[in-house]
Design an enzyme around this catalytic site. Sequence first.
Site, PDB file in Angstrom:
ATOM      1  N   ASP A  66       6.639  -2.166   1.737  1.00  0.00           N
ATOM      2  CA  ASP A  66       5.279  -3.250   1.668  1.00  0.00           C
ATOM      3  C   ASP A  66       5.279  -4.039   1.171  1.00  0.00           C
ATOM      4  O   ASP A  66       4.888  -4.971   0.810  1.00  0.00           O
ATOM      5  CB  ASP A  66       3.607  -2.636   2.018  1.00  0.00           C
ATOM      6  CG  ASP A  66       3.749  -1.186   2.782  1.00  0.00           C
ATOM      7  OD1 ASP A  66       4.936  -1.571   4.095  1.00  0.00           O
ATOM      8  OD2 ASP A  66       3.104  -0.174   2.852  1.00  0.00           O
ATOM      9  N   HIS A 124       8.507  -2.825   8.850  1.00  0.00           N
ATOM     10  CA  HIS A 124       8.605  -4.504   8.295  1.00  0.00           C
ATOM     11  C   HIS A 124       7.991  -5.229   9.578  1.00  0.00           C
ATOM     12  O   HIS A 124       7.900  -4.915  10.914  1.00  0.00           O
ATOM     13  CB  HIS A 124      10.099  -4.702   8.407  1.00  0.00           C
ATOM     14  CG  HIS A 124      11.107  -3.556   7.902  1.00  0.00           C
ATOM     15  ND1 HIS A 124      11.126  -3.532   6.379  1.00  0.00           N
ATOM     16  CD2 HIS A 124      12.299  -2.899   8.013  1.00  0.00           C
ATOM     17  CE1 HIS A 124      11.825  -2.815   5.680  1.00  0.00           C
ATOM     18  NE2 HIS A 124      12.676  -2.627   7.009  1.00  0.00           N
TER      19      HIS A 124
HETATM   20  P1  GDP Z   1       8.636  -4.466   4.565  1.00  0.00           P
HETATM   21  O1  GDP Z   1       8.286  -2.729   4.967  1.00  0.00           O
HETATM   22  O2  GDP Z   1       8.465  -4.213   2.362  1.00  0.00           O
HETATM   23  O3  GDP Z   1       9.487  -5.148   4.916  1.00  0.00           O
HETATM   24  O4  GDP Z   1       6.828  -4.997   3.706  1.00  0.00           O
HETATM   25  P2  GDP Z   1       5.523  -5.282   5.212  1.00  0.00           P
HETATM   26  O5  GDP Z   1       5.675  -5.869   6.312  1.00  0.00           O
HETATM   27  O6  GDP Z   1       4.855  -3.523   5.986  1.00  0.00           O
HETATM   28  O7  GDP Z   1       4.407  -5.499   4.899  1.00  0.00           O
HETATM   29  C1  GDP Z   1       4.940  -6.552   4.026  1.00  0.00           C
HETATM   30  C2  GDP Z   1       4.079  -8.159   4.702  1.00  0.00           C
HETATM   31  O8  GDP Z   1       3.710  -9.044   4.722  1.00  0.00           O
HETATM   32  C3  GDP Z   1       4.308  -8.489   5.784  1.00  0.00           C
HETATM   33  O9  GDP Z   1       3.013  -8.190   6.658  1.00  0.00           O
HETATM   34  C4  GDP Z   1       4.604  -9.901   5.628  1.00  0.00           C
HETATM   35  O10 GDP Z   1       4.670 -10.473   7.065  1.00  0.00           O
HETATM   36  C5  GDP Z   1       3.708 -10.532   4.960  1.00  0.00           C
HETATM   37  N1  GDP Z   1       4.562 -11.161   3.725  1.00  0.00           N
HETATM   38  C6  GDP Z   1       5.871 -11.116   3.582  1.00  0.00           C
HETATM   39  N2  GDP Z   1       6.196 -12.327   3.407  1.00  0.00           N
HETATM   40  C7  GDP Z   1       4.598 -12.910   2.672  1.00  0.00           C
HETATM   41  C8  GDP Z   1       4.558 -14.036   1.709  1.00  0.00           C
HETATM   42  O11 GDP Z   1       5.099 -14.684   1.197  1.00  0.00           O
HETATM   43  N3  GDP Z   1       3.163 -14.225   1.893  1.00  0.00           N
HETATM   44  C9  GDP Z   1       1.953 -13.588   2.522  1.00  0.00           C
HETATM   45  N4  GDP Z   1       0.888 -14.274   3.167  1.00  0.00           N
HETATM   46  N5  GDP Z   1       2.176 -12.573   3.209  1.00  0.00           N
HETATM   47  C10 GDP Z   1       4.074 -11.966   3.528  1.00  0.00           C
END
Ligand code: GDP
Length: 424
Positions: A12, A40
Site C-alpha cells: 500500500d 492497487h
Molecule cells: P499499492 O498497492 O502500493 O498500489 O497501494 P494502494 O493503492 O493500496 O494504496 C495507496 C493509496 O494511496 C491509494 O489510495 C492511492 O490512490 C493513494 N496515493 C498514492 N499516491 C498518493 C499521494 O501522493 N498522495 C495521496 N494523498 N494519496 C496517494
Amino acid sequence: MVRAIVGANWGDEGKGKITDMLGEKSDIIIRFQGGSNAGHTIINDYGKFALHLLPSGVFYEHTTCIIGNGVALNIPYLQREIDEIVSQGVPKPNILVSDRAQILMPYHILFDEYEEERLGGKAFGSTKSGIAPFYSDKYAKIGFQVSELFDEDTLVEKVDRICEQKNIMLEHMYHKPTIDPKELLETLHEYRDIVAPYVCDVAVYLRKAIEENKTILLEGQLGTLKDPDFGIYPMVTSSSTLAAYGAIGAGIAPYEIKDIITVVKAYSSAVGAGEFVSEIFGDEADELRRRGGDGGEFGATTGRPRRMGWFDAVASRYGVKMQGATEVALTCLDVLGYLDEIPVCVGYEVDGEVTKDFPVTAKLKKAKPVYEKLPGWKCDVRGITKYEDLPENCRNYIEFIEKELDTPVKMVSNGPGRHEIIYR
Ligand code: GDP
C-alpha cells in the site's frame, strides 16, 4: 530496458499510481508474483479503479499487460476484472497470460477460509484469497499449470489424484463438503475456455521484446516486509515480493533489471497482523488514517481499516536495500501537511540497545521505536510541481528521509492523481 516497481514496506505504498504513471511511456507491464489478494488504487482519466490481479498498465491502449508465471492466477477473477474496467469505458486491454502460470483453484480459497477458521484467535489475518494454499500446492508439485488445461489426459488423471488428497483433508480435518472430481474437471474446462485467448510463452515473448529495446515494467505487489524470507515471518505473504524475484516470476535474466524503483510512503500503514514498531493508536491514528491515501487508508481488497504509524526509517532502509533500490519514489507527502511536528522512527531499542538494523521477528517483537521529531510545514502541498516550490520544512523532511534511506529520492508524489508528481 526493464524497470521494477516494488514496495519497501508492508504494501500500500502507492505502487499502483507509480506504475500507472510510468506505464504511459512503457510497452509492457508485468505482474510477477502474488495474486488478487492485494489491491492497487488508481485514479486516472477514466475514473477510480481498484485493481487486484491485472497489471496497472491496463489503461493504455499501447501497452501489453502480462500475468507472469509467478502469479497466482484466479481465472474467473481475471475475466471479471477485465469486464469491469471495460464496462467503465477503458478500451479492452492487451493481455497475455504465461503458459507456465499456475491456477488458483476454487478449493484454495476454501482451504484458506477453513484454515483461518480452524486457527481462530491465532489466524494470520489472511485476505482469504487462497494465496497460501495456492503456493503450498505449487511447491508441493500438485498445482495446475495453465499449459495443462490444454492436455486433457494429464488433466483428468490429475483431477482424480488431487481430489483424493484434498477430500481427505476436507472430510477429516475441516469437516466440510468434499470436491466432486467431475465438477472440478468441468470448472477447469471453463477456465481453459476463458484463458485460451491470452495464453503465451511469455519468456520467449519477453526475450524478443528485450532484444527490440522495449520498455518493460515489472510490477510488484505488497512490499519487502511481507516477503517470505526477508519480511516479518510468519506474518508474510507466500511469494517473494522482491525485485530479484521479478526475473523469475516474469521469466527474464536477472541482469536485465536495470532500474529498481522502490516506493516508500511518507508515513506507515499496514494491513493484517504482524510486527509494526512505529504503529500509533487512538485519535492520532484515526486522524492519519482519515487523511491518508485517497479518501482514507482502508484496504483496496478488503475495505479493512489499515493500521497506521509514523515513518519508520529502520524498516524502510532495510526495505529499500533488500529490494536493491536504484531510486525511491516517496508518496503521500501531501497527507502530512496538518501536523505541527512529525515523528520519524530512526532506531529500534531492543533489550536496552538501540539498533538501526531491522532485526528478525523474535527481536522485532521486543523493539521499541526511537523517535526524532521534525517540524511540520502546516500547509497543503498538492498542486506543487517543482521541488523548489515545496515549503522548506517539507523539503527538509524529504531530505532527512533520503539520508536515512541512503538512496536517492527521485520522485515525490503529492497527490493520488496520475500527474501529481515532482521529479528531482
Ligand atoms: P499499492 O498497492 O502500493 O498500489 O497501494 P494502494 O493503492 O493500496 O494504496 C495507496 C493509496 O494511496 C491509494 O489510495 C492511492 O490512490 C493513494 N496515493 C498514492 N499516491 C498518493 C499521494 O501522493 N498522495 C495521496 N494523498 N494519496 C496517494
